[in-house]
Design an enzyme around this catalytic site. Structure first.
Site, PDB file in Angstrom:
ATOM      1  N   SER A 116       0.821  -1.213   0.000  1.00  0.00           N
ATOM      2  CA  SER A 116       0.000   0.000   0.000  1.00  0.00           C
ATOM      3  C   SER A 116       0.847   1.252   0.000  1.00  0.00           C
ATOM      4  CB  SER A 116      -0.942  -0.006   1.200  1.00  0.00           C
ATOM      5  OG  SER A 116      -0.218  -0.202   2.386  1.00  0.00           O
ATOM      6  N   HIS A 135      -2.338  -3.007  -6.501  1.00  0.00           N
ATOM      7  CA  HIS A 135      -2.827  -2.498  -5.214  1.00  0.00           C
ATOM      8  C   HIS A 135      -4.353  -2.469  -5.175  1.00  0.00           C
ATOM      9  CE1 HIS A 135      -3.166   0.982  -2.148  1.00  0.00           C
ATOM     10  NE2 HIS A 135      -3.155  -0.165  -1.538  1.00  0.00           N
ATOM     11  N   GLU A 147      -4.752  -0.106  -8.404  1.00  0.00           N
ATOM     12  CA  GLU A 147      -3.629   0.706  -8.896  1.00  0.00           C
ATOM     13  C   GLU A 147      -2.551  -0.271  -9.382  1.00  0.00           C
ATOM     14  OE1 GLU A 147      -3.622   4.782  -6.231  1.00  0.00           O
ATOM     15  OE2 GLU A 147      -2.817   3.000  -5.278  1.00  0.00           O
ATOM     16  N   ASN A 185      -3.713   6.527  -1.622  1.00  0.00           N
ATOM     17  CA  ASN A 185      -3.284   6.667  -0.223  1.00  0.00           C
ATOM     18  C   ASN A 185      -2.628   8.014   0.052  1.00  0.00           C
ATOM     19  OD1 ASN A 185      -4.339   4.303   0.609  1.00  0.00           O
ATOM     20  ND2 ASN A 185      -2.451   3.125   0.449  1.00  0.00           N
TER      21      ASN A 185
HETATM   22  N1  CAA Z   1     -16.005  -8.038   2.253  1.00  0.00           N
HETATM   23  C1  CAA Z   1     -16.829  -8.379   1.244  1.00  0.00           C
HETATM   24  N2  CAA Z   1     -17.944  -7.685   0.937  1.00  0.00           N
HETATM   25  C2  CAA Z   1     -18.252  -6.628   1.711  1.00  0.00           C
HETATM   26  C3  CAA Z   1     -17.449  -6.222   2.792  1.00  0.00           C
HETATM   27  C4  CAA Z   1     -16.284  -6.982   3.058  1.00  0.00           C
HETATM   28  N3  CAA Z   1     -15.452  -6.677   4.056  1.00  0.00           N
HETATM   29  N4  CAA Z   1     -18.022  -5.137   3.360  1.00  0.00           N
HETATM   30  C5  CAA Z   1     -19.132  -4.871   2.665  1.00  0.00           C
HETATM   31  N5  CAA Z   1     -19.258  -5.752   1.666  1.00  0.00           N
HETATM   32  C6  CAA Z   1     -20.329  -5.817   0.664  1.00  0.00           C
HETATM   33  C7  CAA Z   1     -21.654  -6.163   1.253  1.00  0.00           C
HETATM   34  O1  CAA Z   1     -21.850  -7.570   1.341  1.00  0.00           O
HETATM   35  C8  CAA Z   1     -22.599  -5.517   0.273  1.00  0.00           C
HETATM   36  O2  CAA Z   1     -22.732  -6.318  -0.890  1.00  0.00           O
HETATM   37  P1  CAA Z   1     -24.194  -6.669  -1.436  1.00  0.00           P
HETATM   38  O3  CAA Z   1     -24.883  -5.355  -1.659  1.00  0.00           O
HETATM   39  O4  CAA Z   1     -23.958  -7.456  -2.678  1.00  0.00           O
HETATM   40  O5  CAA Z   1     -24.771  -7.471  -0.314  1.00  0.00           O
HETATM   41  C9  CAA Z   1     -21.857  -4.244  -0.168  1.00  0.00           C
HETATM   42  O6  CAA Z   1     -20.463  -4.487   0.120  1.00  0.00           O
HETATM   43  C10 CAA Z   1     -22.305  -3.031   0.567  1.00  0.00           C
HETATM   44  O7  CAA Z   1     -22.138  -3.288   1.951  1.00  0.00           O
HETATM   45  P2  CAA Z   1     -23.154  -2.796   3.071  1.00  0.00           P
HETATM   46  O8  CAA Z   1     -24.534  -2.693   2.487  1.00  0.00           O
HETATM   47  O9  CAA Z   1     -22.971  -3.641   4.277  1.00  0.00           O
HETATM   48  O10 CAA Z   1     -22.623  -1.397   3.528  1.00  0.00           O
HETATM   49  P3  CAA Z   1     -22.356  -0.066   2.716  1.00  0.00           P
HETATM   50  O11 CAA Z   1     -23.277   0.106   1.569  1.00  0.00           O
HETATM   51  O12 CAA Z   1     -22.294   0.925   3.761  1.00  0.00           O
HETATM   52  O13 CAA Z   1     -20.891  -0.283   2.097  1.00  0.00           O
HETATM   53  C11 CAA Z   1     -18.530  -0.164   2.183  1.00  0.00           C
HETATM   54  C12 CAA Z   1     -19.802  -0.657   2.892  1.00  0.00           C
HETATM   55  C13 CAA Z   1     -18.384  -0.873   0.845  1.00  0.00           C
HETATM   56  C14 CAA Z   1     -17.379  -0.532   3.097  1.00  0.00           C
HETATM   57  C15 CAA Z   1     -18.660   1.384   1.968  1.00  0.00           C
HETATM   58  O14 CAA Z   1     -18.942   2.005   3.170  1.00  0.00           O
HETATM   59  C16 CAA Z   1     -17.417   1.988   1.370  1.00  0.00           C
HETATM   60  O15 CAA Z   1     -17.215   1.973   0.168  1.00  0.00           O
HETATM   61  N6  CAA Z   1     -16.574   2.590   2.222  1.00  0.00           N
HETATM   62  C17 CAA Z   1     -15.314   3.213   1.784  1.00  0.00           C
HETATM   63  C18 CAA Z   1     -14.287   2.153   1.602  1.00  0.00           C
HETATM   64  C19 CAA Z   1     -12.968   2.734   1.163  1.00  0.00           C
HETATM   65  O16 CAA Z   1     -12.772   3.930   0.994  1.00  0.00           O
HETATM   66  N7  CAA Z   1     -11.990   1.843   0.999  1.00  0.00           N
HETATM   67  C20 CAA Z   1     -10.648   2.231   0.619  1.00  0.00           C
HETATM   68  C21 CAA Z   1      -9.784   2.241   1.835  1.00  0.00           C
HETATM   69  S1  CAA Z   1      -8.121   2.651   1.406  1.00  0.00           S
HETATM   70  C22 CAA Z   1      -7.406   1.192   1.087  1.00  0.00           C
HETATM   71  O17 CAA Z   1      -7.934   0.129   1.212  1.00  0.00           O
HETATM   72  C23 CAA Z   1      -6.022   1.270   0.574  1.00  0.00           C
HETATM   73  C24 CAA Z   1      -4.953   0.927   1.481  1.00  0.00           C
HETATM   74  O18 CAA Z   1      -3.881   0.568   1.000  1.00  0.00           O
HETATM   75  C25 CAA Z   1      -5.059   1.155   2.926  1.00  0.00           C
END
Ligand code: CAA
Length: 277
Positions: A116, A135, A147, A185
């Site tokens: 990351s 990534h 990425e 990031n």
């Molecule tokens: N694994 C698999 N599927 C997941 C999951 C997980 N951990 N969390 C949620 N989901 C799925 C759910 O099952 C659901 O799918 P369906 O609609 O098909 O059932 C879908 O995602 C939506 O989930 P929810 O309805 O429970 O909740 P939500 O609509 O609030 O979405 C979220 C949850 C996808 C996490 C959303 O809040 C989101 O996009 N958040 C931002 C995430 C983000 O910014 N990530 C990047 C982080 S930076 C990074 O990762 C880089 C690094 O190097 C650190």
């Protein structure tokens, strides 16, 4: 194709699930011992059970995807076509892992790292075969972006091949140069660090900061909840890399972030961060 995933933590398991979603793929989910690898597969299965309960997936679909995932230690990857390394964010560990995989894997096997923030160029040093960054974002099965990071010695043929592979599993790849934090990031993690500063200054409660950013900036979740999801240790490690590589004080990790990590408050994975889980 046969894909070896090295590291069965949050990202490794999510990446394994993503690849296993495609018919014709076999995934080898590996960790330093069989128990950890198996736990990664259990994490995938428990996510499926929740979706089955919500009638968003059938038992049969879950079993089909799980049957494409084998678990074990990295020696089961000898015949893989692609390795995606998702081990801990430590340069020496990643280099040593790839060196041993180079000895083990067939010459045509492509090497990718899910780092990351570390330099893809540095990870590839002394490995004996080129490496590309691949990534993924957390949660990997949901987030569309990958990425694809070219290091100094990454041949364009390797970058192009991984871009096609990312597309084959339904992701949208972007080409990125090997630079600290890459694109996402470098922008996202300082925003989380800033939100921690807002919280530390007592400007608003954690919930109100998150509500403000969700509704005021149209984010899917607030920055403090996102920090908990990513892992506050990961957030801290990325800030440290950004600060070290840029030598710019604007990337200084907030003292509260450092304090929470030293107290073991890492977010969701430790059940306690800005929220309790
Ligand atoms: N694994 C698999 N599927 C997941 C999951 C997980 N951990 N969390 C949620 N989901 C799925 C759910 O099952 C659901 O799918 P369906 O609609 O098909 O059932 C879908 O995602 C939506 O989930 P929810 O309805 O429970 O909740 P939500 O609509 O609030 O979405 C979220 C949850 C996808 C996490 C959303 O809040 C989101 O996009 N958040 C931002 C995430 C983000 O910014 N990530 C990047 C982080 S930076 C990074 O990762 C880089 C690094 O190097 C650190």
């Amino acid at each position: 194709m046969k894909i070896g995933i090295i590291g069965a933590g949050t990202m490794g398991a999510g990446i394994a699930q993503t690849f296993a979603g495609l018919d014709g793929n076999t995934v080898y989910l590996c960790d330093i011992n069989e128990e950890l690898a198996h736990k990664g597969k259990e994490r995938i299965a428990s996510g499926f059970y929740k979706r089955i309960a919500k009638q968003k997936m059938t038992q049969e679909q879950a079993e089909t995807i799980l049957s494409r995932i084998e678990t074990g230690m990295r020696d089961i990857c000898f015949d893989c076509d692609l390795i995606v390394e998702a081990a801990v964010e430590n340069l020496e560990i990643k280099q040593a892992t790839f060196r041993s995989l180079h000895e083990l894997c067939k010459p045509s096997c492509l090497f990718a790292t899910n780092t990351s923030s570390l330099s893809v160029t540095k990870i590839a040093q002394g490995v004996g075969r080129p490496i590309v960054g691949m990534h993924f974002f957390n949660p990997a099965p949901v987030m569309k972006l990958v990425e694809v990071v070219s290091g100094e010695n990454t041949p364009s043929s390797l970058t192009d091949a991984v871009i096609e592979i990312a597309r084959s599993i339904g992701k949208t790849p972007v080409r990125v140069k090997d630079s600290a934090g890459f694109v996402v990031n470098r922008v996202l993690i300082p925003m989380i660090n800033e939100a921690i500063g807002v919280y530390a200054n007592g400007v608003a409660s954690a919930q109100d900061i998150d509500t403000a950013m969700q509704l005021g900036a149209n984010l899917p979740m607030g920055p403090l909840a996102l920090g908990d999801l990513i892992g506050l240790d990961v957030v801290l490690a990325i800030m440290q890399v950004l600060e070290r590589e840029s030598n710019d004080q604007k990337y200084r990790p907030h003292p509260l972030l450092e304090q929470m990590v030293s107290e073991g408050k890492l977010g969701k994975k430790s059940s306690k961060g800005f929220y309790s889980y």
